[in-house]
Design an enzyme around this catalytic site. Structure first.
Site, PDB file in Angstrom:
ATOM      1  N   HIS A  74       0.686  -1.326  -0.109  1.00  0.00           N
ATOM      2  CA  HIS A  74      -0.013  -0.177   0.062  1.00  0.00           C
ATOM      3  C   HIS A  74       0.694   1.371  -0.052  1.00  0.00           C
ATOM      4  O   HIS A  74       0.372   2.479  -0.120  1.00  0.00           O
ATOM      5  CB  HIS A  74      -1.012   0.051   1.129  1.00  0.00           C
ATOM      6  CG  HIS A  74      -0.165   0.264   2.401  1.00  0.00           C
ATOM      7  ND1 HIS A  74       0.572  -0.534   3.056  1.00  0.00           N
ATOM      8  CD2 HIS A  74      -0.054   1.400   3.221  1.00  0.00           C
ATOM      9  CE1 HIS A  74       0.980  -0.060   4.266  1.00  0.00           C
ATOM     10  NE2 HIS A  74       0.698   1.198   4.262  1.00  0.00           N
TER      11      HIS A  74
HETATM   12  C1  UD1 Z   1      -2.065   5.430   5.981  1.00  0.00           C
HETATM   13  C2  UD1 Z   1      -0.634   5.910   6.742  1.00  0.00           C
HETATM   14  C3  UD1 Z   1       0.205   4.740   6.528  1.00  0.00           C
HETATM   15  C4  UD1 Z   1      -0.110   3.374   7.047  1.00  0.00           C
HETATM   16  C5  UD1 Z   1      -1.400   3.000   6.225  1.00  0.00           C
HETATM   17  C6  UD1 Z   1      -2.142   1.990   6.936  1.00  0.00           C
HETATM   18  C7  UD1 Z   1      -0.359   8.439   6.639  1.00  0.00           C
HETATM   19  C8  UD1 Z   1       0.331   9.555   5.691  1.00  0.00           C
HETATM   20  N1  UD1 Z   1      -0.262   7.143   6.039  1.00  0.00           N
HETATM   21  O1  UD1 Z   1      -1.771   5.144   4.465  1.00  0.00           O
HETATM   22  O2  UD1 Z   1       1.449   5.300   7.469  1.00  0.00           O
HETATM   23  O3  UD1 Z   1       0.762   2.562   6.819  1.00  0.00           O
HETATM   24  O4  UD1 Z   1      -2.430   4.131   6.603  1.00  0.00           O
HETATM   25  O5  UD1 Z   1      -3.258   1.285   5.963  1.00  0.00           O
HETATM   26  O6  UD1 Z   1      -0.960   8.401   7.545  1.00  0.00           O
HETATM   27  N2  UD1 Z   1      -9.261   4.977   1.959  1.00  0.00           N
HETATM   28  C9  UD1 Z   1     -10.285   4.353   1.968  1.00  0.00           C
HETATM   29  N3  UD1 Z   1     -10.732   3.661   3.056  1.00  0.00           N
HETATM   30  C10 UD1 Z   1     -10.469   3.905   4.186  1.00  0.00           C
HETATM   31  C11 UD1 Z   1      -9.084   4.770   4.319  1.00  0.00           C
HETATM   32  C12 UD1 Z   1      -8.346   5.067   3.137  1.00  0.00           C
HETATM   33  O7  UD1 Z   1     -10.907   4.112   0.815  1.00  0.00           O
HETATM   34  O8  UD1 Z   1     -10.684   3.508   5.254  1.00  0.00           O
HETATM   35  C13 UD1 Z   1      -8.490   5.359   0.526  1.00  0.00           C
HETATM   36  C14 UD1 Z   1      -8.490   6.770   0.436  1.00  0.00           C
HETATM   37  O9  UD1 Z   1      -9.468   7.269  -0.335  1.00  0.00           O
HETATM   38  C15 UD1 Z   1      -7.200   7.308   0.329  1.00  0.00           C
HETATM   39  C16 UD1 Z   1      -6.260   5.972   0.271  1.00  0.00           C
HETATM   40  O10 UD1 Z   1      -7.181   5.104   0.628  1.00  0.00           O
HETATM   41  O11 UD1 Z   1      -7.265   7.797  -1.326  1.00  0.00           O
HETATM   42  C17 UD1 Z   1      -5.190   6.219   1.095  1.00  0.00           C
HETATM   43  O12 UD1 Z   1      -5.489   6.436   2.376  1.00  0.00           O
HETATM   44  P1  UD1 Z   1      -4.459   7.498   3.428  1.00  0.00           P
HETATM   45  O13 UD1 Z   1      -5.127   7.494   4.871  1.00  0.00           O
HETATM   46  O14 UD1 Z   1      -4.481   8.660   2.778  1.00  0.00           O
HETATM   47  O15 UD1 Z   1      -3.432   6.672   3.716  1.00  0.00           O
HETATM   48  P2  UD1 Z   1      -2.900   5.095   3.524  1.00  0.00           P
HETATM   49  O16 UD1 Z   1      -2.450   4.969   2.186  1.00  0.00           O
HETATM   50  O17 UD1 Z   1      -3.919   4.217   3.972  1.00  0.00           O
END
Ligand code: UD1
Length: 385
Positions: free
Chosen positions: A223
């Site tokens: 991820h």
């Molecule tokens: C975040 C953390 C990372 C951690 C990871 C674990 C930061 C900078 N990054 O990254 O350190 O290892 O979580 O999972 O804080 N999304 C969904 N549903 C959700 C959450 C996110 O669809 O419940 C999608 C969002 O639309 C977004 C993408 O996933 O575009 C990324 O989510 P985000 O929280 O920005 O970062 P992660 O890649 O999950």
């Protein structure tokens, strides 16, 4: 799951308590680090732990399932920030956390790990004169292009209590000029959760539900933005995994960020074309993932926490990154940093598969013994007057 009457009883007891401590969780890897400290605080009659969920992760598979699996109550306060760019997400968390602090007036805000919620809540608290504790302080990848590295550096600079998981972290903090009396080497709360739930997770036999009865299989998680956001890099990784999956089936629970990218790669057709055994599934809950990981012959990942969990479970782990903030998982554990070159990934994976998962037993890293939460609370009892 906690039943309704127990919750009512807990709430009555909590109302009488004086010393409020806010514990912040925001994203999937936070909840298993928060839980051991929460339960330990409950045992001490002065502390009133308050769970704040920022809502950085909001899908039930990334969030609610973890509260259920860890036996945590519903968060007392939910900030509902959702996804956004880094700046907007961080700012939104701060703006919504500030009124919570004004109302609750905690003596301490405890943040964990390295996600945006960690730095946002630490910064909000410290500017209001509220003490901050950082669980899992001092880890460094020395790669400032990772958003998590920036979150770690900043959070550690403004924290009053820096709770570390390993000697490397202590050294990193001292080198950055953190006062030694702020550093507390307590161990790893993520491993507290693992050791607490392993027996139960074993009984779930998730591999059997996925058709892996008597079959060796690999487990993949990806991820990191650096691995999945660029479609060319992502495709190269999936090429390597596809070749490995011709030898051993690979189960791939897909993170939401990665899912979006997979659909752009048209991976499902591609999988069909290569006739590989990659089984794509939804993200798993904490206990299901633990159950599956424990049975895997090999784990391929770019996660931070999984490098530590496989170290304790003694499962060979290949980390598909060029650096790790957790070098102890290499020197004392089962982790190999393979980078992102498809050829190297394939070679190392095939070596492990050929060897049949035979791992020399090494000592468990110091304080990865299920008692880190207890040590953290002891420090707080002594220092929070
Ligand atoms: C975040 C953390 C990372 C951690 C990871 C674990 C930061 C900078 N990054 O990254 O350190 O290892 O979580 O999972 O804080 N999304 C969904 N549903 C959700 C959450 C996110 O669809 O419940 C999608 C969002 O639309 C977004 C993408 O996933 O575009 C990324 O989510 P985000 O929280 O920005 O970062 P992660 O890649 O999950």
């Amino acid at each position: 799951m906690i039943d309704f009457n127990t919750l009512l009883e807990m709430n009555k007891v909590l109302k009488k308590r004086q010393t409020k401590i806010i514990l912040v969780g925001g994203a999937r890897p936070n909840f298993m680090k928060v839980a051991p400290v929460y339960f330990e605080l409950l045992k001490h009659k002065n502390f009133k732990p308050i769970l704040v969920h920022t809502g950085q992760h909001y899908d039930k598979r990334m969030s609610a399932f973890f509260f259920r699996d860890l036996g945590l109550p519903r968060p007392h306060i939910y900030l509902d920030v959702g996804s956004a760019s880094h700046a907007v997400q961080t700012a939104r968390i701060m703006a919504r956390f500030e009124p919570v602090l004004m109302r609750e007036k905690p003596v301490l805000v405890l943040v964990v790990g390295d996600v945006n919620s960690t730095v946002a809540c630490a910064l909000t608290a410290v500017k209001m004169g509220i003490k901050v504790g950082h669980v899992e302080a001092g880890l460094r990848s020395f790669d400032r292009s990772m958003p998590e590295e920036i979150n770690r550096l900043l959070t550690d600079q403004i924290s009053d209590f820096l709770f570390t998981t390993c000697e490397d972290a202590n050294k990193n903090l001292l080198r950055e000029g953190i006062a030694p009396n702020k550093i507390f080497f307590v161990g790893n709360t993520m491993i507290d959760s693992l050791l607490k739930h392993l027996e139960f997770a074993r009984r779930l036999k998730v591999h059997e539900r996925l058709g892996m009865i008597g079959v060796k299989f690999g487990l993949l998680t990806l991820h990191r933005p650096s691995n999945v956001d660029n479609l060319n890099s992502f495709q190269r990784l999936m090429d390597a995994v596809s070749r490995i999956a011709q030898v051993i089936p690979i189960i791939f629970p897909v993170h939401p960020r990665t899912k979006k990218q997979l659909s752009k790669l048209h991976f499902l057709n591609y999988n069909e074309k290569y006739k590989t055994g990659i089984k794509i599934i939804e993200p798993l809950g904490y206990l299901d993932f633990l159950s599956l990981m424990e049975k895997a012959a090999i784990v391929l990942t770019d996660s931070g926490g999984i490098q530590e969990e496989t170290t304790i479970l003694r499962i060979p782990c290949l980390t598909l990154r060029n650096n790790t903030e957790r070098p102890i998982t290499i020197t004392q554990g089962t982790n190999i940093l393979v980078g992102t070159d498809p050829k190297r990934i394939e070679e190392e994976a095939l070596k492990i598969i050929k060897r049949g998962g035979d791992i020399k037993i090494k000592k468990r890293p110091k304080y990865w013994d299920g008692r880190a939460g207890e040590r953290i609370v002891k420090v707080l009892i002594k220092n929070l007057k």
